[in-house]
Write a protein that holds these residues in place. Structure first.
Motif, PDB file in Angstrom:
ATOM      1  N   LEU A 121      -3.318   0.497  -3.651  1.00  0.00           N
ATOM      2  CA  LEU A 121      -2.663  -0.795  -3.731  1.00  0.00           C
ATOM      3  C   LEU A 121      -1.704  -0.761  -4.914  1.00  0.00           C
ATOM      4  O   LEU A 121      -2.069  -0.343  -6.009  1.00  0.00           O
ATOM      5  N   VAL A 176       0.870  -1.166   0.000  1.00  0.00           N
ATOM      6  CA  VAL A 176       0.000   0.000   0.000  1.00  0.00           C
ATOM      7  C   VAL A 176       0.909   1.218   0.000  1.00  0.00           C
ATOM      8  O   VAL A 176       1.806   1.319   0.826  1.00  0.00           O
ATOM      9  N   GLU A 196      -4.201  -5.955   0.715  1.00  0.00           N
ATOM     10  CA  GLU A 196      -5.635  -5.626   0.709  1.00  0.00           C
ATOM     11  C   GLU A 196      -6.172  -5.530   2.136  1.00  0.00           C
ATOM     12  O   GLU A 196      -6.922  -4.627   2.468  1.00  0.00           O
TER      13      GLU A 196
END
Length: 149
Positions: A130, A97, A115
């Motif tokens: 992402l 991320v 995620e």
């Protein structure tokens, strides 16, 4: 602060700059950590030069060569392990991320961990997305379509 691996060119440049010397010992690393704490916690004079901090910072600066040698060894080990992991697991990508400022969190070899991190912590991060990159050689981060992870 970037968490990207150092490029081979940058690693070679750093090796040339610091020359040949032994790596920092655990004792040196601990001593540097104590000095960082001491600089942070001591009473700083309001109107005069802070000789105490100046001396500690000078002491720390003189010992950075061995610390950089140890950092380069750690970088080499991370690269080696990344290659081993990709080879053994047949993994082609690494997921994470990334925030608007470029910070990267939740590194993993599958999109599920990134995620999950995004779902749990995304609301606290500035414009999280992402991203993924090839493991070998480590490529640039690229946005991931939400169904690709």
């Amino acid at each position: 602060m970037s968490t990207e691996p150092l490029t081979p060119e940058r690693l070679a440049e750093i090796r040339e700059l610091i020359g040949t010397r032994p790596a920092a010992t655990d004792r040196l690393i601990h001593g540097l950590a104590e000095s960082v704490r001491d600089v942070r916690e001591h009473q700083h004079p309001a109107a005069s030069e802070d000789i105490y901090c100046g001396n500690l910072r000078g002491w720390m600066g003189e010992r950075m060569g061995p610390v950089l040698v140890r950092l380069l060894a750690a970088e080499a080990e991370v690269a080696r392990l990344r290659d081993v992991m990709a080879t053994r697991a047949g993994v082609a990508a690494q997921y994470a991320v990334r925030t608007k400022g470029g910070s990267v969190f939740a590194l993993g070899i599958n999109g599920a961990a990134a995620e999950a991190f995004l779902a749990e912590h995304g609301r606290h991060l500035p414009e999280p997305e992402l991203v993924s990159r090839p493991l070998t050689p480590a490529g640039p981060w690229a946005p991931v379509e939400r169904g690709d992870a």
